[in-house]
Design a protein around this motif. Structure first.
Motif, PDB file in Angstrom:
ATOM      1  N   LEU A 106     -11.852   2.824   3.132  1.00 43.92           N
ATOM      2  CA  LEU A 106     -10.756   3.470   2.416  1.00 43.92           C
ATOM      3  C   LEU A 106      -9.489   2.620   2.458  1.00 43.92           C
ATOM      4  CD1 LEU A 106     -11.439   7.073   3.701  1.00 43.92           C
ATOM      5  CD2 LEU A 106     -11.474   6.381   1.290  1.00 43.92           C
ATOM      6  N   THR A 107      -9.263   1.958   3.590  1.00 38.81           N
ATOM      7  CA  THR A 107      -8.113   1.063   3.695  1.00 38.81           C
ATOM      8  C   THR A 107      -8.216  -0.062   2.668  1.00 38.81           C
ATOM      9  OG1 THR A 107      -7.849   1.559   6.055  1.00 38.81           O
ATOM     10  CG2 THR A 107      -6.834  -0.468   5.245  1.00 38.81           C
ATOM     11  N   ALA A 108      -9.428  -0.625   2.547  1.00 43.67           N
ATOM     12  CA  ALA A 108      -9.641  -1.699   1.572  1.00 43.67           C
ATOM     13  C   ALA A 108      -9.434  -1.188   0.150  1.00 43.67           C
ATOM     14  CB  ALA A 108     -11.043  -2.277   1.740  1.00 43.67           C
ATOM     15  N   LYS A 109      -9.925   0.011  -0.124  1.00 38.12           N
ATOM     16  CA  LYS A 109      -9.775   0.582  -1.474  1.00 38.12           C
ATOM     17  C   LYS A 109      -8.302   0.798  -1.813  1.00 38.12           C
ATOM     18  CE  LYS A 109     -10.550   4.866  -4.050  1.00 38.12           C
ATOM     19  NZ  LYS A 109     -10.696   4.216  -5.351  1.00 38.12           N
ATOM     20  N   ASN A 114      -3.834  -0.179  -4.766  1.00 33.87           N
ATOM     21  CA  ASN A 114      -2.394  -0.166  -4.558  1.00 33.87           C
ATOM     22  C   ASN A 114      -1.735   1.059  -5.199  1.00 33.87           C
ATOM     23  OD1 ASN A 114       0.556  -1.457  -4.961  1.00 33.87           O
ATOM     24  ND2 ASN A 114      -0.502  -2.494  -3.295  1.00 33.87           N
ATOM     25  N   SER A 115      -0.595   0.865  -5.814  1.00 32.54           N
ATOM     26  CA  SER A 115       0.173   1.992  -6.337  1.00 32.54           C
ATOM     27  C   SER A 115      -0.532   2.702  -7.489  1.00 32.54           C
ATOM     28  CB  SER A 115       1.568   1.549  -6.769  1.00 32.54           C
ATOM     29  OG  SER A 115       1.478   0.546  -7.762  1.00 32.54           O
ATOM     30  N   LYS A 120      -1.929   7.753  -9.205  1.00 31.94           N
ATOM     31  CA  LYS A 120      -2.867   8.423 -10.099  1.00 31.94           C
ATOM     32  C   LYS A 120      -3.803   9.397  -9.377  1.00 31.94           C
ATOM     33  CE  LYS A 120      -6.502   7.272 -13.462  1.00 31.94           C
ATOM     34  NZ  LYS A 120      -7.668   7.784 -12.706  1.00 31.94           N
ATOM     35  N   ASP A 121      -4.468   8.931  -8.323  1.00 27.49           N
ATOM     36  CA  ASP A 121      -5.549   9.714  -7.717  1.00 27.49           C
ATOM     37  C   ASP A 121      -5.198  10.356  -6.376  1.00 27.49           C
ATOM     38  OD1 ASP A 121      -7.204   9.048  -9.835  1.00 27.49           O
ATOM     39  OD2 ASP A 121      -7.925   7.234  -8.848  1.00 27.49           O
ATOM     40  N   PHE A 122      -4.317   9.718  -5.609  1.00 26.76           N
ATOM     41  CA  PHE A 122      -4.096  10.197  -4.245  1.00 26.76           C
ATOM     42  C   PHE A 122      -3.561  11.624  -4.159  1.00 26.76           C
ATOM     43  CE2 PHE A 122      -1.401  10.641  -0.413  1.00 26.76           C
ATOM     44  CZ  PHE A 122      -2.408  10.580   0.541  1.00 26.76           C
ATOM     45  N   PRO A 123      -2.596  12.046  -4.991  1.00 29.48           N
ATOM     46  CA  PRO A 123      -2.068  13.406  -4.816  1.00 29.48           C
ATOM     47  C   PRO A 123      -3.149  14.484  -4.833  1.00 29.48           C
ATOM     48  CG  PRO A 123      -0.623  12.151  -6.234  1.00 29.48           C
ATOM     49  CD  PRO A 123      -1.846  11.297  -6.027  1.00 29.48           C
ATOM     50  N   ALA A 329      -5.278   6.041   3.939  1.00 28.82           N
ATOM     51  CA  ALA A 329      -6.676   6.014   4.369  1.00 28.82           C
ATOM     52  C   ALA A 329      -6.917   6.908   5.576  1.00 28.82           C
ATOM     53  CB  ALA A 329      -7.095   4.580   4.687  1.00 28.82           C
ATOM     54  N   ALA A 330      -5.932   7.007   6.466  1.00 29.57           N
ATOM     55  CA  ALA A 330      -6.094   7.859   7.650  1.00 29.57           C
ATOM     56  C   ALA A 330      -6.296   9.311   7.240  1.00 29.57           C
ATOM     57  CB  ALA A 330      -4.875   7.723   8.569  1.00 29.57           C
TER      58      ALA A 330
END
Length: 452
Positions: A106-109, A114-115, A120-123, A329-330
């Motif tokens: 997930l960190t690599a993704k 990036n932003s 777009k997807d994180f929220p 990622a955490a």
């Protein structure tokens, strides 16, 4: 350089410095870990969790706690240092390998997208994580907000608690966490209240602990809020939070619970605490990546906690904490950490940790010269317990004792300060701890007590 010299170098000048090179023979060899599965990018939580051995059906937690074969399989999920016997697992909990691998992916993704990903997807994905956490905690999604740990959560609750007027009283105890005691004392400046601290009795008993809080409430009729530490980080006592919370509610006193060490190692969920406010750690006993915790505010009580500076007031619990740009990622790895936790089973975890704790505590009761800070009552017990050499209660003496254990015996513990009775050495096993490693601690205690 000999193993002994390496350990002394590591602990020089009172500092805990990284070991280099590794200490050959410092700890019993851990069971050989199976080859790490090559998880595909985007593997589901279920696929990742499949590497975790599920508890056999029809076996009680007490019986499973003694099943060395099963716990060896669980231990093989963790990549743990062999430099020392690691009995200082209260700082944070190691991630199981599936969680670690997911977190790395997930960190690599996140780093790659990036932003674009963050905007777009994180929220939406973060809200799904929050819903997953709420279900695991046994609360509504509108009752929690994720934080970077229990300290951040509790500072938001204590500092933001607004039902205080000058002259009111708040209560904390010697067992509470240092940063939380500092936050309670800060309320004198922030709210103009009287801050009262009590010392819990030692040796502690179930009735004695409850009576201590009952007397404190009776002595302070203007008491409005109190901090309760579910499992404290000094001697590991499990506080009868629900009973004390019920007493407090009858007197119109609010309770803020620090369950940094309680949730995840004890078979309970947040409503069991009978309190309206709690700070939670998810990187200790759940095994999420470091930097994940939660605030719980019972539905209908949000307005009793101030919104974070500049945030709009209202009933949205998310306005009570503002972490800024955190570790994406955490948080995203949290559902898998819960899945691993649930696959093993919290009742099974508690039984195993209690067995490991009791193995060394029961043995230490028969060692002349050792003073235990641990109750025989399972209602007051947790994975954590502490000890000191009799008559040696200063911080310097217990720091020296901690160093002797690691330098002379390869057993890593940690000294703790703050109890009214004095400093001590804390012992905290984990799911990857073997009984042979616990026995190594017992052998070390025989030697240091004899040489005292």
């Amino acid at each position: 350089m000999s193993v002994d010299q390496q350990r002394r170098h590591w602990l020089c000048a009172g500092a805990l410095m990284p070991l280099a090179p590794a200490l050959a023979g410092a700890a019993p060899a851990a069971p050989a870990a199976p080859a790490a599965p090559a998880f595909e990018a985007g593997a589901s939580v279920a696929q990742l969790a499949a590497a975790v051995p599920s508890a056999p059906a029809g076996v009680t937690p007490a019986a499973l706690a003694a099943d060395q074969g099963y716990w060896s399989e669980v231990a093989a999920l963790y990549d743990v240092t062999e430099r020392v016997v690691q009995l200082e697992n209260g700082y944070w909990g190691a991630m199981a390998r599936p969680v670690l691998q997911a977190y790395q992916g997930l960190t690599a993704k996140v780093n790659h997208d990036n932003s674009w990903y963050a905007r777009k997807d994180f929220p939406a994905e973060f809200e799904a994580v929050r819903a997953n956490a709420a279900a695991a905690l046994g609360v509504g999604i509108d009752e929690i907000v994720l934080t970077r740990g229990a300290t951040e959560a509790l500072q938001a609750l204590i500092g933001g608690y607004n039902r205080l007027a000058p002259g009111d009283t708040v209560l904390c105890a010697d067992i509470d966490y240092d940063a939380m005691i500092a936050a309670m004392r800060w309320l004198k400046q922030r709210r103009g209240v009287e801050v009262v601290s009590i010392d819990l009795p030692e040796p502690f008993s179930y009735e004695g602990v409850i009576d201590c809080y009952a007397k404190a409430m009776a002595r302070h009729p203007r008491l409005k809020m109190m901090l309760l530490t579910h499992v404290n980080h000094r001697n590991g006592m499990q506080l009868p939070v629900a009973e004390i919370s019920r007493m407090a509610r009858q007197r119109g006193v609010d309770v803020i619970v620090d369950t940094a060490h309680g949730f995840g190692q004890l078979d309970m969920r947040i409503p069991d605490l009978q309190a309206d406010f709690a700070g939670i750690n998810l990187h200790k006993w759940i095994g999420a990546p470091v930097g994940v915790g939660a605030v719980y505010i019972k539905r209908g009580r949000v307005r009793d906690i101030d919104p974070y500076m500049g945030e709009q007031d209202g009933d949205d619990v998310r306005t009570r904490v503002h972490t800024g740009t955190a570790n994406f990622a955490a948080f995203l790895a949290l559902p898998l950490a819960f899945e691993v936790h649930q696959r093993i089973g919290v009742a099974n975890k508690q039984a195993r940790l209690q067995r490991l704790r009791n193995r060394w505590v029961d043995a230490a009761r028969g060692i002349a010269g050792i003073e235990l800070l641990a109750s025989a009552d399972p209602r007051l017990s947790s994975a954590i317990a502490a000890f000191r050499l009799k008559g040696q209660a200063t911080a310097a003496q217990n720091q020296a004792l901690m160093k002797r254990l690691v330098v002379e015996h390869g057993v890593f513990t940690i000294h703790r300060e703050g109890l009214a009775s004095g400093a001590c050495v804390r012992v905290t096993p984990s799911l990857f701890t073997s009984e042979a490693q616990v026995d190594r601690l017992v052998a070390a205690l025989h030697k240091v007590a004899k040489q005292a």
